[in-house]
Design an enzyme around this catalytic site. Structure first.
Site, short mmCIF file in Angstrom:
data_model
loop_
_atom_site.label_atom_id
_atom_site.label_comp_id
_atom_site.label_asym_id
_atom_site.label_seq_id
_atom_site.Cartn_x
_atom_site.Cartn_y
_atom_site.Cartn_z
N THR A 1 0.84 -1.21 0.00
CA THR A 1 0.00 0.00 0.00
C THR A 1 0.87 1.25 0.00
OG1 THR A 1 -1.44 1.33 1.42
CG2 THR A 1 -0.13 -0.33 2.53
N ASP A 2 0.34 2.34 -0.56
CA ASP A 2 1.09 3.60 -0.50
C ASP A 2 1.17 4.12 0.93
OD1 ASP A 2 -1.56 4.43 -0.18
OD2 ASP A 2 -1.53 5.89 -1.81
N GLU A 3 0.37 3.56 1.84
CA GLU A 3 0.40 4.04 3.23
C GLU A 3 1.73 3.75 3.92
OE1 GLU A 3 -3.17 3.78 5.58
OE2 GLU A 3 -4.41 3.64 3.78
N TYR B 1 -2.12 -0.08 11.13
CA TYR B 1 -2.32 -0.74 9.82
C TYR B 1 -1.09 -0.56 8.94
CZ TYR B 1 -3.44 -1.06 4.89
OH TYR B 1 -3.36 -1.35 3.55
N LYS C 1 1.67 -3.30 7.48
CA LYS C 1 1.92 -3.54 6.05
C LYS C 1 3.39 -3.29 5.72
CE LYS C 1 -0.60 -4.33 2.98
NZ LYS C 1 -1.02 -5.63 2.35
#
Ligand code: TYD
Length: 326
Positions: free
Chosen positions: A114-116, A142, A146
């Site tokens: 994810t870009d997060e 979260y 990841k």
């Protein structure tokens, strides 16, 4: 799963899912009878079962999308996120390593990230974007879970030689999106005459990626991506949350915004620079947000029973816990 089962009749697709609150076999009703499709109910943290499934089907490629993905849930229950996203990824990696046992030809472990993992960008610097070189810098339990998974995938490549690729996508949207995420939640609330809970000032920016554009990227990366590389997926569809909600209100002709307490640690802006995947694999998003959101709203209108069934069940209790006194 739907794309690969229909596009590649020669591939055997094994769908491995624990069927937690967001898992729903009804999503794949149209292909569940296909000859090249199998379903295995399995918790990815159960290493022995994962290994047995690898052996049973002689798995030679993994597209790892199994994750706890909702930031608000990770704030309430970080342990579940660490368990599934970190230990689950480790268990899949170990099964691949043990089963492939150094015979890497024709094998690939493809991790969907994810870009997060890059953290967020300031709102007053629209010139900044995430590239694959942006340092990992996470905000929520979260994104931290990841990022840990990403690092384990890279460690298995460097230390054991497992062939891997990673892609980091922006916010997905489209049909079958579980109605806890911004877009399906707002659509369902409008249709149920409930207020639309916008966190904080609603100025946070997300870079919206239509689910089919993402699937096209996955197809390209698994077939043509370079082993050991990271590819960012997204771009050119930045919107503030308020803009998204206002588009939904305009399309449905009703809806009442209610500003509610902000999410803790709320990331301000995500924005992807897709230069690498564009130059190497020829991918660009094809669906403009204005078109994708109309298609998505229409899908929720046409499939009311799908999301009503979800909302009437366990999800209702979750909604009360999350928004009851917000
Ligand atoms: P979300 O769909 O949870 O995705 P993510 O947090 O991974 O980006 O949220 C998208 C944006 O919408 C995020 O800035 C939080 C905001 N949001 C609301 O304002 N209200 C809501 O009820 C939800 C679920 C999200």
């Amino acid at each position: 799963v739907r794309l690969f089962v229909t596009k590649y009749p020669d591939y055997r697709i094994v769908n491995l899912d624990k069927l937690t609150y967001a898992g729903n076999l009804a999503n794949l009703k149209d292909i569940e009878q296909a000859e090249n499709y199998s379903f295995e109910r399995c918790d990815i943290c159960d290493y022995e079962q994962v290994l047995a499934i690898f052996r049973k089907y002689r798995i030679d490629g993994v597209i790892h999308l199994a994750a706890e993905s909702h930031v608000d849930r990770s704030i309430k229950d970080p342990f579940t996120f660490a368990r599934t996203n970190v230990m689950g990824t480790l268990s899949l990696l170990q099964a691949a390593r043990v089963c492939w046992n150094g015979d890497w030809a024709g094998k690939l472990f493809y991790h969907i990230s994810t870009d997060e993992v890059y953290g967020d960008l300031p709102l007053d610097r629209p010139d900044l974007f995430f590239t694959e070189e942006t340092p990992i810098h996470t905000s929520s339990p979260y994104s931290a879970s990841k990022a840990s998974a990403d690092l384990l995938v890279q460690a298995y490549h460097r230390t054991f030689g497992v062939p891997v690729t990673i892609s980091r996508c922006s916010n997905n949207y489209g049909p079958y999106h579980f109605p806890e995420k911004l877009i399906p939640l707002m659509i369902a609330n409008v249709l149920n005459d409930k207020p639309l809970p916008v966190y904080g000032d609603g100025k946070n920016v997300r870079d919206w990626l239509y689910v089919e554009d993402h699937c096209r990227a996955i197809d390209l990366i698994i077939h043509n991506g370079r082993v050991g590389e990271v590819y960012n997926v997204g771009g050119h569809n930045e919107k503030t949350n308020l803009e998204v909600v206002q588009l939904i209100i305009a399309a449905l002709g009703k809806g009442e915004i209610k500003f509610v307490r902000d999410r803790a640690g709320h990331d301000r802006r995500y924005a992807i620079d897709p230069t690498k995947i564009h130059n190497e694999l020829g991918w660009l998003p094809q669906t403009k947000f204005e078109d994708g959101i109309q298609k998505t709203i229409q899908w929720y209108l046409d499939n009311k029973s799908w999301w009503e069934n979800i909302i009437s069940g366990e999800y209702q209790k979750y909604y009360e816990r999350m928004y009851g006194n917000r």
